[in-house]
Design an enzyme around this catalytic site. Sequence first.
Site, PDB file in Angstrom:
ATOM      1  N   LYS A 165       0.837  -1.224   0.000  1.00 17.53           N
ATOM      2  CA  LYS A 165       0.000   0.000   0.000  1.00 17.53           C
ATOM      3  C   LYS A 165       0.864   1.263   0.000  1.00 17.53           C
ATOM      4  O   LYS A 165       0.623   2.193  -0.771  1.00 17.53           O
ATOM      5  CB  LYS A 165      -0.915  -0.003   1.242  1.00 17.53           C
ATOM      6  CG  LYS A 165      -1.860  -1.184   1.302  1.00 17.53           C
ATOM      7  CD  LYS A 165      -2.724  -1.152   2.539  1.00 17.53           C
ATOM      8  CE  LYS A 165      -1.917  -1.314   3.815  1.00 17.53           C
ATOM      9  NZ  LYS A 165      -1.236  -2.617   3.921  1.00 17.53           N
ATOM     10  N   THR A 166       1.888   1.284   0.867  1.00 16.34           N
ATOM     11  CA  THR A 166       2.741   2.479   0.958  1.00 16.34           C
ATOM     12  C   THR A 166       3.492   2.716  -0.347  1.00 16.34           C
ATOM     13  O   THR A 166       3.618   3.856  -0.808  1.00 16.34           O
ATOM     14  CB  THR A 166       3.732   2.336   2.124  1.00 16.34           C
ATOM     15  OG1 THR A 166       3.009   2.115   3.329  1.00 16.34           O
ATOM     16  CG2 THR A 166       4.591   3.580   2.264  1.00 16.34           C
TER      17      THR A 166
ATOM     18  N   ASP B 113       0.642   7.820   5.975  1.00 14.18           N
ATOM     19  CA  ASP B 113       0.969   6.395   5.930  1.00 14.18           C
ATOM     20  C   ASP B 113       0.654   5.718   7.264  1.00 14.18           C
ATOM     21  O   ASP B 113       0.888   6.294   8.335  1.00 14.18           O
ATOM     22  CB  ASP B 113       2.457   6.241   5.591  1.00 14.18           C
ATOM     23  CG  ASP B 113       2.841   4.805   5.325  1.00 14.18           C
ATOM     24  OD1 ASP B 113       1.989   4.060   4.815  1.00 14.18           O
ATOM     25  OD2 ASP B 113       3.991   4.436   5.634  1.00 14.18           O
ATOM     26  N   ASP B 114       0.145   4.465   7.166  1.00 17.30           N
ATOM     27  CA  ASP B 114      -0.044   3.610   8.344  1.00 17.30           C
ATOM     28  C   ASP B 114      -0.832   4.346   9.427  1.00 17.30           C
ATOM     29  O   ASP B 114      -0.340   4.587  10.536  1.00 17.30           O
ATOM     30  CB  ASP B 114       1.332   3.185   8.859  1.00 17.30           C
ATOM     31  CG  ASP B 114       1.295   1.793   9.473  1.00 17.30           C
ATOM     32  OD1 ASP B 114       0.187   1.247   9.600  1.00 17.30           O
ATOM     33  OD2 ASP B 114       2.366   1.280   9.838  1.00 17.30           O
TER      34      ASP B 114
ATOM     35  N   LYS C 267       5.257  -7.591  -0.561  1.00 17.00           N
ATOM     36  CA  LYS C 267       6.407  -7.218   0.263  1.00 17.00           C
ATOM     37  C   LYS C 267       6.995  -8.457   0.950  1.00 17.00           C
ATOM     38  O   LYS C 267       8.222  -8.646   0.991  1.00 17.00           O
ATOM     39  CB  LYS C 267       5.957  -6.177   1.300  1.00 17.00           C
ATOM     40  CG  LYS C 267       7.085  -5.490   2.038  1.00 17.00           C
ATOM     41  CD  LYS C 267       6.508  -4.383   2.915  1.00 17.00           C
ATOM     42  CE  LYS C 267       7.600  -3.697   3.717  1.00 17.00           C
ATOM     43  NZ  LYS C 267       7.020  -2.662   4.610  1.00 17.00           N
TER      44      LYS C 267
ATOM     45  N   LYS D  57     -10.684  16.672   6.368  1.00 16.31           N
ATOM     46  CA  LYS D  57     -11.887  17.290   5.798  1.00 16.31           C
ATOM     47  C   LYS D  57     -11.709  18.772   5.480  1.00 16.31           C
ATOM     48  O   LYS D  57     -12.547  19.367   4.793  1.00 16.31           O
ATOM     49  CB  LYS D  57     -13.052  17.144   6.778  1.00 16.31           C
ATOM     50  CG  LYS D  57     -13.502  15.707   7.000  1.00 16.31           C
ATOM     51  CD  LYS D  57     -14.647  15.653   8.006  1.00 16.31           C
ATOM     52  CE  LYS D  57     -15.108  14.230   8.266  1.00 16.31           C
ATOM     53  NZ  LYS D  57     -16.206  14.163   9.255  1.00 16.31           N
TER      54      LYS D  57
END
Length: 754
Positions: free
Chosen positions: A548-549, A602-603, A707, A630
């Site tokens: 994902k990263t 991230d994370d 990974k 937002k």
Amino acid sequence: MGERIMQAARCPTDELSLTNCAVINDKEQLFEAHVTVRNLAHKFVFTLTRHPGVSPGSIAFSLPQRKWAGLSIGQEVEVRNYTFDKSKQCIGSMTVEIDFLQKKVVDSNPYDSDKIATEFLQHFNNQAFSVGQQLAFSSFDKLFGLLIKDIEGMDPSILKGGNSSSKKQKIEIGLLLGNSQVIFEKSETSSMTLVGKSKTRDSRQSIITPDWNFEKMGIGGLDKEFSDIFRRAFASRVFPPDIVEQMGCKHVKGILLYGPPGCGKTLMARQIGNMLKAREPKIVNGPEILNKYVGESEANIRKLFADAEEEQKRLGANSGLHIIIFDEIDAICKQRGSMAGSTGVHDTVVNQLLSKIDGVEQLNNILVIGMTNRPDLIDEALLRPGRLEVKMEIGLPDEKGRVQILQIHTAKMRLHDLLAGDVNIPELAVETKNYSGAELEGLVRAAQSTAMNRHIKASNTVEVNIETAEKLQVSRLDFMASLNNDIKPAFGTNQEDYASYIMNGIIRWGDPVSAVLEDGGLLVQQTKNSDRTPLVSVLLEGPPNSGKTALAAKISEDSQFPFIKICSPDKMIGHSEIAKCQAIKKIFDDAYKSQLSCVVVDDIERLLDYVPIGPRFSNLVLQALLVLLKKPPPKGRKLLIIGTTSRKDVLQEMEMLDAFSTTIHIPNISGGEQLVEALELLGSFQDVERARIAEAVKGQTLWIGIKKLLMLIEMAAQMDPGHRVSKFLSLLKDEGGLGSSARSNSAFDKFMAI
């Protein structure tokens, strides 16, 4: 022509002394309307009037007239007729300095110079006036002393009913007519208050220096900001004062310039002073105001305003403009009551500044310019209308602005042919996204240093090669070398930051990966092109080790946005909750300063300190993220937020999923074909080995992140070629990457036994 020796005498009555005429006996027949009075080597022209109270053979003067002509009572003077040349000596306009005749009878009432001018023309029509002449005048039941400062001749065409076309000429002596213009101005020492159109000759002229030039002043990329400041701060000072007075308009007294460091706030403030026809601005650094002794800090503020205060008392509305520039104003104008345990010095300094700018005895002849890169620290009372009411953000220059700045800093090199022909300024402007003005100047200096180093011989001593130094030129390669190695933008893209996440590249092991990158590209285009959605946010969610990263970093890199920052938990190890919130907020604040920005969060569950035991998480950080995810960027700015998480269920419970515009699922490798495709792209196994692995996993249930797969491949690659495949399959099973069906297990065990 009549000529006669006469004796100077006093004016017989007070009324006659206010006529500005020399007085002779009514039986004197020799003289006409105007005469020349010669005193030693000097001649003075007077208009004559007659009165029986003057002795025959005498000519009477008022006290101001005698002072002007240097006459004493009983002095013999030569008097002869004087005839005006009406083609050259009619007064077009005359500037008159006015003050109270008797200094004891002084008041602060405003006097309308237009009405005084009308009375003056009626009272002294068809009279002679000379530059330097002194006279007394009565108006508004007050006695005024007048001094003729300047006379301009009238164009003869006006006398014939035509329009003035030629330039007016200065004259020393003139005849006042009914259509002459009389302009009144106060003397420098006068405390009189004048209002109206005629109070000063320059009242309708611009206070801005006519020959100012952005490029000569070293300013680039701030055209819009300058025009906005002029519109707000200087329109009332350029407009005719009489109209401003009729509107009841007050001048803007304060400007706050804020923005990132190095973008030209100090330069702009300094040049505003140079552009105006004002006295030299007072420039003071915020910390210089503070003093360890009680009351001295406040006294330093009062000293800054003392000159403006004294001039306004003396000259009133005619006072000149005083400019006071505060650099780093946040050092002295912090929010009152915000410094716990302090002596309250900052609070009293703020109070003193507020009272001076817009207190009970407010000044109208000042312009305070404050500069800061932390506007959030400044006391809000200072920012209200009437104080520092014009708030101008001096942001990072756009591409056009960067071209201007680079041209300014390379102008001398171009002039002396030291800039190589291959240097393309527009190309450099494209390459320097998010560079501030100071960083662009540093880039030019770095390129110059790189060029100079080519001509330096470094052995035991450092010597300059004179022969080649004369051929010195700064080339495109010098700029590119400095761009890549020396000068990096503080608010730009840290390539090392996200390059580490994709150092092995993106392995397109199947359609899911291509679909994610395609959707990411669409979101990037939406951020760039859509005016309806300046804020776009996407959450990449999936199992751990699914990449994902890396995908988020790849999408952000491909966007080519000038500002890309990764908000990662590894940068916040050991931070308290408050420190973590401030660090996250700073990343978003920096992003708002760029035209196009991308922030990768991230994370997220690690940022929130989430653990399943308890469960426990940081509500403070959660609330901060919910607000920032937002919050739309400022007008004209666009922001793309990419979040990553392995615990979508947790974020669902925390109501964070609703903060993202859309969610994209990142799956693990779940089929033999996808595994073989990944192995082929990585190139770690030969064709025969990949065929054996494909046979072994055929029909198997696979579930492994890219990974984790990469880690297993590299581990197996350390074995000798004969055992690499079996080691890889063993590791794959141990890590839970293979399913456990009966058929597949027997096939797998059979392969492992070979």
